[in-house]
Design an enzyme around this catalytic site. Structure first.
Site, mmCIF file in Angstrom:
data_model
loop_
_atom_site.group_PDB
_atom_site.id
_atom_site.type_symbol
_atom_site.label_atom_id
_atom_site.label_comp_id
_atom_site.label_asym_id
_atom_site.label_seq_id
_atom_site.Cartn_x
_atom_site.Cartn_y
_atom_site.Cartn_z
ATOM 1 N N LYS A 195 0.818 -1.220 0.000
ATOM 2 C CA LYS A 195 0.000 0.000 0.000
ATOM 3 C C LYS A 195 0.846 1.262 0.000
ATOM 4 C CE LYS A 195 -4.404 -1.715 1.360
ATOM 5 N NZ LYS A 195 -5.628 -1.652 2.132
ATOM 6 N N LYS A 200 -5.054 -9.133 -6.568
ATOM 7 C CA LYS A 200 -6.251 -9.321 -5.742
ATOM 8 C C LYS A 200 -7.369 -8.368 -6.189
ATOM 9 C CE LYS A 200 -6.481 -7.480 -1.553
ATOM 10 N NZ LYS A 200 -7.234 -7.159 -0.348
ATOM 11 N N LYS A 215 -10.788 -2.806 -3.572
ATOM 12 C CA LYS A 215 -11.634 -1.607 -3.649
ATOM 13 C C LYS A 215 -10.906 -0.471 -4.334
ATOM 14 C CE LYS A 215 -13.561 -2.338 0.989
ATOM 15 N NZ LYS A 215 -12.506 -2.458 1.998
HETATM 16 N N1 AQP Z 1 -9.980 -10.152 -3.114
HETATM 17 C C1 AQP Z 1 -10.374 -10.650 -1.959
HETATM 18 N N2 AQP Z 1 -10.693 -11.966 -1.852
HETATM 19 C C2 AQP Z 1 -11.125 -12.494 -0.665
HETATM 20 N N3 AQP Z 1 -11.245 -11.760 0.463
HETATM 21 C C3 AQP Z 1 -10.946 -10.444 0.387
HETATM 22 N N4 AQP Z 1 -10.981 -9.457 1.304
HETATM 23 C C4 AQP Z 1 -10.587 -8.297 0.716
HETATM 24 N N5 AQP Z 1 -10.281 -8.503 -0.558
HETATM 25 C C5 AQP Z 1 -10.498 -9.825 -0.804
HETATM 26 C C6 AQP Z 1 -11.403 -9.647 2.688
HETATM 27 O O1 AQP Z 1 -12.448 -8.715 2.941
HETATM 28 C C7 AQP Z 1 -12.378 -8.334 4.315
HETATM 29 C C8 AQP Z 1 -12.485 -6.851 4.417
HETATM 30 O O2 AQP Z 1 -11.381 -6.246 3.773
HETATM 31 P P1 AQP Z 1 -11.024 -4.759 4.115
HETATM 32 O O3 AQP Z 1 -12.013 -3.853 3.560
HETATM 33 O O4 AQP Z 1 -10.850 -4.561 5.550
HETATM 34 O O5 AQP Z 1 -9.587 -4.499 3.530
HETATM 35 P P2 AQP Z 1 -8.777 -4.958 2.305
HETATM 36 O O6 AQP Z 1 -8.367 -6.382 2.452
HETATM 37 O O7 AQP Z 1 -7.662 -4.000 2.206
HETATM 38 O O8 AQP Z 1 -9.801 -4.812 1.108
HETATM 39 P P3 AQP Z 1 -9.561 -4.332 -0.341
HETATM 40 O O9 AQP Z 1 -10.833 -4.527 -1.040
HETATM 41 O O10 AQP Z 1 -8.376 -4.963 -0.961
HETATM 42 O O11 AQP Z 1 -9.317 -2.790 -0.207
HETATM 43 P P4 AQP Z 1 -8.098 -1.901 -0.646
HETATM 44 O O12 AQP Z 1 -8.204 -1.764 -2.103
HETATM 45 O O13 AQP Z 1 -8.338 -0.616 0.067
HETATM 46 O O14 AQP Z 1 -6.850 -2.596 -0.209
HETATM 47 C C9 AQP Z 1 -11.071 -8.908 4.882
HETATM 48 O O15 AQP Z 1 -11.371 -10.070 5.644
HETATM 49 C C10 AQP Z 1 -10.294 -9.277 3.663
HETATM 50 O O16 AQP Z 1 -9.450 -10.385 3.892
#
Ligand code: AQP
Length: 336
Positions: A111, A194, A197
């Protein structure tokens, strides 16, 4: 009874990965565990959030929890900043965790990217706050997607070091629950990244609020290769290396249908992707559509959402405060 804690960041664009990797499992665990589900707004502000967008996203994640089927009366749904114990315990844990441990966290490296010097201190300390979230409630199990495994290992290290340093058996060593066929849903545009968001491409993810047309378009445009759908018996590790996009679509199908990937291969193996994509679209619309519609209804009533969060926050605080008092006692901090 064993206790579950997990959270989702209110950073917009909730997607299929968040649903299959986390939220759907939250729903399934509520019969067997006492559950605390948190909209982790303090985590969200480790990177810049527009205040009005943040307020909207907090309500949207809450709506997603409820629309997916979490019972906010039987369990707890709240936003993290309403319970000050999270931030207070995080400070104590900042003094327990070691720099070397945090330096190994791959999510920070990803990040912060090349602009590491300009990343917030909060982003660096993110996993320490996550340990505090979980241990404020002495949660025993944490359902997450695979990307959070390393952070959970750090939570265990922090709990163990705290217990060891102070000669107590106070914090439990938490078990991760990484469940289902889709523990790591990949981008629809790049099978090695992955689904996330923050991906700049809208076509990389299916969001929980996408309607049938958007879902159909995104699946139709999803990257594949010229080969047909992989046959049953294909080596999954090899597929992951050589045909990651094909494997990703198979995995998403399997997770949505609640069936092993091998069964999906048995049905669609050897067929053209155009046919498979149509079946995947129908399945995704049938499973995600009702959740998206319910979410839209819920966000149209912010008063209701805020009541759920207020009630959840009060109940979470009642669980957290005695733990925090005991921590202060153990550490030697005087309190009234
Ligand atoms: N691609 C994914 N596949 C399976 N599980 C996922 N999670 C996130 N992406 C995937 C799971 O969703 C939960 C909440 O995630 P989060 O919002 O706290 O943070 P994150 O993992 O940083 O989500 P993003 O979507 O990838 O956001 P950004 O783009 O901001 O980094 C967690 O249990 C996570 O494992």
């Amino acid at each position: 009874m064993s206790r579950i804690f997990s959270g989702v960041q209110p950073t917009g664009n909730l997607h299929l990965g968040n649903y299959l990797g986390a939220i759907r499992n939250f729903v399934r665990l509520q019969d067997d565990f006492e559950c605390i589900y948190c909209v982790v707004d303090l985590h969200a502000i480790t990177v810049w959030q527009e205040p009005d967008e943040l307020r909207k996203s907090i309500r949207e994640v809450t709506a997603a929890f409820i629309a997916a089927g979490i019972d906010s009366k039987k369990h707890i749904i709240f936003n993290q900043s309403q319970v000050s114990a999270h931030a207070e315990l995080a400070w104590v844990f900042n003094c327990v965790a070691r720099l070397g441990w945090l330096n190994r966290m791959t999510q920070f490296k990803e990040k912060a990217g090349k602009n590491r010097e300009n990343a917030s201190v909060g982003l660096y300390a993110y996993p320490v706050l996550m340990a505090a979230d979980i241990l404020t409630y002495k949660a025993t199990h944490v359902p997450v997607g695979e990307d959070q495994k390393q952070h959970l290992e750090l939570s265990r290290d922090i709990a163990q070091k705290f217990n060891h340093d102070f000669g107590v058996e106070f914090f439990p060593v938490t078990e991760p629950l990484i469940l289902g066929e889709a523990t790591r849903v990949m981008s629809l545009r790049d099978g090695e990244k992955k689904m996330s968001k923050s991906d700049p491409s809208e076509y990389s993810r299916i969001t929980l609020t996408d309607g049938p047309d958007e879902i159909a378009l995104k699946i139709r445009k999803a990257k594949t290769d010229p080969e047909p759908v992989p046959e049953a018996g294909a080596d999954l590790d090899k597929l992951r290396e050589e045909r990651p996009e094909a494997l990703n679509l198979l995995t998403i199908f399997a997770a949505l249908a609640d069936t092993p990937v091998a069964d999906v291969q048995a049905e669609y193996g050897g067929k053209q992707f155009s046919e498979f994509k149509q079946a995947l679209t129908d399945l995704a619309v049938a499973s995600m559509g009702p959740i998206g519609e319910e979410m839209q209804k819920l966000v149209a009533d912010p008063g209701y959402i805020d009541d759920v969060l207020r009630d959840g926050g009060t109940r979470a605080d009642a669980l957290a405060q005695p733990v925090l008092r005991e921590v202060k006692e153990i550490v030697g901090l005087l309190q009234p």
